[in-house]
Design an enzyme around this catalytic site. Structure first.
Site: not given
Length: 374
Positions: A131, A204, A235, A238, A259, A294
């Site tokens: 992104a 990440h 989360d 992801h 993030d 994110g």
């Protein structure tokens, strides 16, 4: 002073924690299994090394946005964070670094402490932007030094396969800046070589990097085979829970980041992420083409997600506090022990946040409930 089940580096203790002048002065009590009583759980404050925004504010806005995002995340137990930039033109990055430095010189006392900057780009691979906006480029050492002079850059994410980046990794490591590999099309071999040059983490993990194949292990394979540290967004959107469990078995000091974007702590809708517009919907944040952009994760939810995957509360706490603090070389945060800063969170037995303290100041804000004071 607070009373409860205190998570110390030596284990759980049922007793009292005292502080003065912002630092822990005394811990009392006996060893305990916290599951045997209903007293609150007292954990080190969460340390988030990857924060793009929160509360409707984006790091790249600078100025008042920095206080807003830091106040937002402290509501969810984050007591220290790195303000994380986006890939952008040089003038934009310079501007926001100056504003971060100005905020750090006069911070909001009701907010999470800003430890410095995580520079995520622009030194990333244009073929693996995720992104990030399309301003990716290689990083000349002189240019990076000029950025470091504007604000305390503690962590840089870069793609090791770009020209000149082995020298850049060595240079940053020598001046005490941590380097993580991310937004990369690099191979397994290029990842291993970057670690040999001084890189010490992965950004990440699994996202925006070459994946694992049994004949072409990629950057993920380099991380799983060799990393001592890596950040991961737990989360459950992801990264699949099975992949998280794999990483937990392979990387000793795997740690959580959010993030998070400006959409964290906010209702569904459109928000800014650098120069781009992202949409929060169904628990995620995406660009118009559907790319994950994110997250809306908060650290208290990350803790509950880790526990839900089978980690003990103490193990989950390490991955939100002690390990990220150790990664930055910050021995006075991320743990509850005499002499450490009095950064702590208070949770009920269901792991719902009750109160937050930064250097002994109650900064709970909109957190529901009350601390367990005798």
């Amino acid at each position: 002073m607070l009373y409860g089940n205190i998570l110390t580096p030596e284990g759980w203790r049922l007793g009292e924690i005292h502080w003065d002048g912002g630092r822990i002065t005394r811990l009392t009590g006996e060893p305990v299994d916290p599951d045997t009583n209903e007293h609150p759980r007292l954990l080190p404050g969460f340390v988030d090394l990857h924060v793009h925004g929160g509360g409707g504010a984006d790091t790249m806005e600078g100025g008042a946005a920095l206080a807003t995002l830091a106040r937002t995340h402290v509501r969810f137990g984050t007591t220290r964070l790195l303000a994380t930039t986006m890939t952008a033109p040089d003038a934009e990055i310079r501007r926001v670094l100056g504003e971060i430095a100005a905020y750090m010189a006069d911070p909001d006392p009701r907010a999470a402490g800003v430890l410095g900057v995580h520079l995520e780009g622009p030194y990333i691979n244009p073929g693996k932007l995720g992104a990030q906006p399309a301003h990716a480029r290689s990083g000349p050492i002189g240019e990076v030094d000029a950025l470091c002079a504007l604000a305390p850059i503690r962590l840089v994410t870069l793609a090791p396969e770009l020209a000149g980046h082995h020298a850049l990794i060595r240079h940053l490591s020598e001046r005490g800046v941590r380097v993580q590999l991310g937004h990369t099309l690099g191979s397994y071999e290029e990842g291993v070589e970057a670690l040999a040059h001084g890189a010490c983490g992965f950004t990440h993990l699994f996202n925006a990097m070459t994946g694992l194949h049994h004949r072409k292990p990629g950057m993920v394979g380099a991380a799983l085979a060799h990393a001592q540290y890596a950040e991961l967004i737990p989360d459950l959107l992801h990264v699949h829970p099975g992949a998280i469990r794999t990483a937990l078995r392979c990387i000793p000091n795997l740690y959580a980041v959010t993030d998070s974007t400006a959409a964290a702590g906010m209702p569904d809708g459109d928000y800014r992420l650098g120069e781009q517009t992202v949409t929060k919907c169904l628990g995620g944040v995406r660009l118009a083409d559907g790319t994950l952009a994110g997250s809306t994760l908060t650290m208290d939810q990350a803790l509950r997600n880790f526990v839900g995957l089978g980690l003990s509360l103490a193990e989950a706490s390490d991955r939100l506090s002690r390990f990220p603090a150790d990664f930055l070389g910050q021995g006075e945060i991320g743990r509850l022990q005499e002499g450490a800063l009095a950064d702590l969170v208070v949770l009920d037995p269901q792991l719902q946040l009750q109160a937050v303290f930064v250097e002994g100041r109650d900064v709970s804000g909109n957190v529901q409930g009350a601390p367990a004071c005798p």
